[in-house]
Design an enzyme around this catalytic site. Sequence first.
Site, PDB file in Angstrom:
ATOM      1  N   SER A  26      34.875  74.127 -21.581  1.00 48.50           N
ATOM      2  CA  SER A  26      33.998  74.121 -20.533  1.00 48.50           C
ATOM      3  C   SER A  26      32.595  73.461 -21.243  1.00 48.50           C
ATOM      4  O   SER A  26      32.124  72.558 -20.630  1.00 48.50           O
ATOM      5  CB  SER A  26      33.658  75.473 -20.095  1.00 48.50           C
ATOM      6  OG  SER A  26      34.753  75.964 -19.046  1.00 48.50           O
ATOM      7  N   LYS A  75      36.162  88.128 -14.347  1.00 49.22           N
ATOM      8  CA  LYS A  75      35.855  87.576 -12.999  1.00 49.22           C
ATOM      9  C   LYS A  75      35.769  88.573 -11.840  1.00 49.22           C
ATOM     10  O   LYS A  75      35.317  88.437 -10.862  1.00 49.22           O
ATOM     11  CB  LYS A  75      37.077  86.960 -13.125  1.00 49.22           C
ATOM     12  CG  LYS A  75      37.051  85.494 -13.531  1.00 49.22           C
ATOM     13  CD  LYS A  75      38.343  84.801 -13.281  1.00 49.22           C
ATOM     14  CE  LYS A  75      38.184  83.315 -13.919  1.00 49.22           C
ATOM     15  NZ  LYS A  75      39.207  82.218 -13.462  1.00 49.22           N
ATOM     16  N   ASN A  96      34.060  83.231 -10.399  1.00 50.14           N
ATOM     17  CA  ASN A  96      34.072  82.235 -11.445  1.00 50.14           C
ATOM     18  C   ASN A  96      32.551  81.612 -12.141  1.00 50.14           C
ATOM     19  O   ASN A  96      32.718  80.889 -12.832  1.00 50.14           O
ATOM     20  CB  ASN A  96      35.201  81.622 -11.813  1.00 50.14           C
ATOM     21  CG  ASN A  96      35.268  80.331 -10.928  1.00 50.14           C
ATOM     22  OD1 ASN A  96      34.511  80.376  -9.864  1.00 50.14           O
ATOM     23  ND2 ASN A  96      35.776  79.093 -11.425  1.00 50.14           N
ATOM     24  N   GLY A 135      52.984  85.201 -11.529  1.00 48.64           N
ATOM     25  CA  GLY A 135      51.727  85.831 -11.891  1.00 48.64           C
ATOM     26  C   GLY A 135      51.007  86.651 -10.818  1.00 48.64           C
ATOM     27  O   GLY A 135      51.139  86.315  -9.541  1.00 48.64           O
ATOM     28  N   ALA A 136      50.224  87.780 -11.112  1.00 45.95           N
ATOM     29  CA  ALA A 136      49.465  88.330 -10.253  1.00 45.95           C
ATOM     30  C   ALA A 136      48.366  88.705 -10.745  1.00 45.95           C
ATOM     31  O   ALA A 136      47.746  89.901 -10.352  1.00 45.95           O
ATOM     32  CB  ALA A 136      50.447  89.701  -9.874  1.00 45.95           C
ATOM     33  N   GLY A 137      47.613  87.816 -11.398  1.00 47.05           N
ATOM     34  CA  GLY A 137      46.126  88.246 -12.285  1.00 47.05           C
ATOM     35  C   GLY A 137      45.079  87.577 -11.101  1.00 47.05           C
ATOM     36  O   GLY A 137      45.525  87.158  -9.939  1.00 47.05           O
ATOM     37  N   GLY A 138      44.061  87.408 -11.854  1.00 45.74           N
ATOM     38  CA  GLY A 138      42.926  86.565 -10.954  1.00 45.74           C
ATOM     39  C   GLY A 138      43.195  85.248 -10.583  1.00 45.74           C
ATOM     40  O   GLY A 138      43.006  84.965  -9.523  1.00 45.74           O
ATOM     41  N   ALA A 139      43.887  84.354 -11.530  1.00 38.54           N
ATOM     42  CA  ALA A 139      44.315  83.189 -10.870  1.00 38.54           C
ATOM     43  C   ALA A 139      45.061  83.110  -9.755  1.00 38.54           C
ATOM     44  O   ALA A 139      45.035  82.262  -8.835  1.00 38.54           O
ATOM     45  CB  ALA A 139      44.657  82.287 -12.140  1.00 38.54           C
ATOM     46  N   ARG A 161      55.617  90.022 -13.848  1.00 40.62           N
ATOM     47  CA  ARG A 161      56.535  90.991 -14.955  1.00 40.62           C
ATOM     48  C   ARG A 161      56.090  92.525 -14.348  1.00 40.62           C
ATOM     49  O   ARG A 161      56.700  93.255 -14.576  1.00 40.62           O
ATOM     50  CB  ARG A 161      55.707  90.597 -16.436  1.00 40.62           C
ATOM     51  CG  ARG A 161      56.130  92.095 -17.325  1.00 40.62           C
ATOM     52  CD  ARG A 161      55.289  91.377 -18.677  1.00 40.62           C
ATOM     53  NE  ARG A 161      53.796  91.367 -18.608  1.00 40.62           N
ATOM     54  CZ  ARG A 161      52.994  91.211 -19.600  1.00 40.62           C
ATOM     55  NH1 ARG A 161      53.587  90.739 -20.850  1.00 40.62           N
ATOM     56  NH2 ARG A 161      51.766  91.454 -19.341  1.00 40.62           N
TER      57      ARG A 161
HETATM   58  P1  NAP Z   1      45.219  87.400 -15.866  1.00 40.38           P
HETATM   59  O1  NAP Z   1      44.210  88.030 -14.702  1.00 40.38           O
HETATM   60  O2  NAP Z   1      44.813  88.182 -17.433  1.00 40.38           O
HETATM   61  O3  NAP Z   1      46.399  87.592 -15.557  1.00 40.38           O
HETATM   62  C1  NAP Z   1      47.710  87.130 -16.291  1.00 40.38           C
HETATM   63  C2  NAP Z   1      49.066  87.015 -15.677  1.00 40.38           C
HETATM   64  O4  NAP Z   1      49.888  86.519 -16.771  1.00 40.38           O
HETATM   65  C3  NAP Z   1      49.505  88.432 -15.242  1.00 40.38           C
HETATM   66  O5  NAP Z   1      50.387  88.131 -13.990  1.00 40.38           O
HETATM   67  C4  NAP Z   1      50.493  88.978 -16.358  1.00 40.38           C
HETATM   68  O6  NAP Z   1      51.430  89.698 -15.949  1.00 40.38           O
HETATM   69  C5  NAP Z   1      50.998  87.588 -16.667  1.00 40.38           C
HETATM   70  N1  NAP Z   1      51.344  87.463 -18.151  1.00 40.38           N
HETATM   71  C6  NAP Z   1      50.652  87.394 -19.062  1.00 40.38           C
HETATM   72  N2  NAP Z   1      51.397  87.417 -20.427  1.00 40.38           N
HETATM   73  C7  NAP Z   1      52.591  87.656 -19.949  1.00 40.38           C
HETATM   74  C8  NAP Z   1      54.024  87.931 -20.705  1.00 40.38           C
HETATM   75  N3  NAP Z   1      53.954  87.583 -21.714  1.00 40.38           N
HETATM   76  N4  NAP Z   1      55.134  87.689 -20.092  1.00 40.38           N
HETATM   77  C9  NAP Z   1      55.005  88.043 -18.497  1.00 40.38           C
HETATM   78  N5  NAP Z   1      53.869  87.698 -17.945  1.00 40.38           N
HETATM   79  C10 NAP Z   1      52.977  87.815 -18.594  1.00 40.38           C
HETATM   80  O7  NAP Z   1      44.692  85.935 -16.188  1.00 40.38           O
HETATM   81  P2  NAP Z   1      44.328  84.932 -15.201  1.00 40.38           P
HETATM   82  O8  NAP Z   1      42.861  84.728 -14.928  1.00 40.38           O
HETATM   83  O9  NAP Z   1      45.192  85.115 -13.849  1.00 40.38           O
HETATM   84  O10 NAP Z   1      44.757  83.484 -15.922  1.00 40.38           O
HETATM   85  C11 NAP Z   1      46.255  83.360 -15.949  1.00 40.38           C
HETATM   86  C12 NAP Z   1      46.391  81.815 -16.506  1.00 40.38           C
HETATM   87  O11 NAP Z   1      45.625  80.745 -15.702  1.00 40.38           O
HETATM   88  C13 NAP Z   1      45.390  81.674 -17.867  1.00 40.38           C
HETATM   89  O12 NAP Z   1      46.369  80.912 -18.990  1.00 40.38           O
HETATM   90  C14 NAP Z   1      44.293  80.745 -17.634  1.00 40.38           C
HETATM   91  O13 NAP Z   1      43.836  79.798 -18.591  1.00 40.38           O
HETATM   92  C15 NAP Z   1      44.775  80.207 -16.714  1.00 40.38           C
HETATM   93  N6  NAP Z   1      43.553  79.305 -15.867  1.00 40.38           N
HETATM   94  C16 NAP Z   1      43.629  78.088 -15.336  1.00 40.38           C
HETATM   95  C17 NAP Z   1      42.808  77.535 -14.565  1.00 40.38           C
HETATM   96  C18 NAP Z   1      42.425  76.094 -14.631  1.00 40.38           C
HETATM   97  O14 NAP Z   1      41.443  75.687 -14.051  1.00 40.38           O
HETATM   98  N7  NAP Z   1      43.344  75.258 -14.883  1.00 40.38           N
HETATM   99  C19 NAP Z   1      41.814  78.476 -14.007  1.00 40.38           C
HETATM  100  C20 NAP Z   1      41.866  79.783 -14.142  1.00 40.38           C
HETATM  101  C21 NAP Z   1      42.873  80.436 -15.092  1.00 40.38           C
HETATM  102  P3  NAP Z   1      51.054  91.366 -15.950  1.00 40.38           P
HETATM  103  O15 NAP Z   1      50.629  91.557 -14.516  1.00 40.38           O
HETATM  104  O16 NAP Z   1      52.585  91.999 -15.828  1.00 40.38           O
HETATM  105  O17 NAP Z   1      50.266  91.816 -16.853  1.00 40.38           O
END
Ligand code: NAP
Length: 292
Positions: A26, A75, A96, A135-139, A161
């Site tokens: 950024s 976030k 964000n 995935g089920a996190g913030g993104a 996962r």
């Molecule tokens: P987060 O809230 O920490 O969520 C991470 C997600 O990934 C969860 O669903 C987690 O599963 C899963 N995960 C992580 N490591 C894993 C593994 N080894 N095996 C299986 N599942 C795994 O993160 P987030 O904010 O959602 O961000 C996710 C990704 O999106 C990041 O790489 C971030 O850089 C990217 N992103 C990109 C943009 C863009 O502008 N392109 C914007 C935002 C985010 P569990 O629930 O089981 O832990």
Amino acid sequence: MQSSIEINNNTKIVGVIGHPIKHTLSPIMHNYAYKNLNLDYVYLPFDISSIGLHDSLKGMVALGIRGFNVTIPHKERIMEYMDELSDSAKIVGAVNTVVNDNGTLIGYNTDVNGIIKTLEEFKKNIRGKTVSVLGAGGAARSVIYTLINHFKVKKINIINRTVEKAESLKDYFSSKMLFEKIKTYELIPPDVTEILAKSKLIINASSIGMSPDSDDSPTTILESFNKNQIVFDIVYNPQKTKFLALAEEQGALTINGLKMFVEQGAKSFELWTNEMMPTNQILELLSEKDNI
Ligand code: NAP
């Protein structure tokens, strides 16, 4: 490379807070845009731990910082400290971007703008179709909100996962947006191959495959992909993840996370400055910076 920014008495400060913050692109993006448009702003990274979050916000208001981006892990928790929230931030449940409007902190979710801009040209192909989200996190929250609200998809599979987190998102969107067509699955690649293969759009919204773990992929089963699909990985470092390489091998149309990253930044930029970021130039600049 451009020369450095000249700081003076009128320079406005913006930035990003997160932990860790070392790898963020950024500052390069925003400072390039300020320089390019001759705007008197500087964008700085602030490494803020969860324990210091509230104090750092008070400090930012006291220092008159114009605004900041918010990244992992703040976030969601930052929402409680906002004076106002945009509609999308409220429904997504994540902020964000913060604007400091003379001491009033307003929270936005510009990831939603990044997702819309990235997928807009495929809107007709996606509408009324089945989509799988890994995935089920913030993104993933921003992705699911946008798929329901903007792209009007028919059905969403959430594959994660920790299946309980997928279920909690399903309950959340069913109550917040009255969207009932969500199914959840545990991420066991052989078990979800058919689910993925039957999806018009697959989105990796997990961090699997992100550098330095670029040998990982949510699935390595080639039958998950086919030539009728659109496959979008929101990870942008590396730009071609293993997941995208496998989908491409099967003839799917693939999209990486760089445009989403630039467009979410462009919306934040506009909220702080009322100016438009030169997104094409920035996409070009960042395309050359793979694998940092
Ligand atoms: P987060 O809230 O920490 O969520 C991470 C997600 O990934 C969860 O669903 C987690 O599963 C899963 N995960 C992580 N490591 C894993 C593994 N080894 N095996 C299986 N599942 C795994 O993160 P987030 O904010 O959602 O961000 C996710 C990704 O999106 C990041 O790489 C971030 O850089 C990217 N992103 C990109 C943009 C863009 O502008 N392109 C914007 C935002 C985010 P569990 O629930 O089981 O832990």
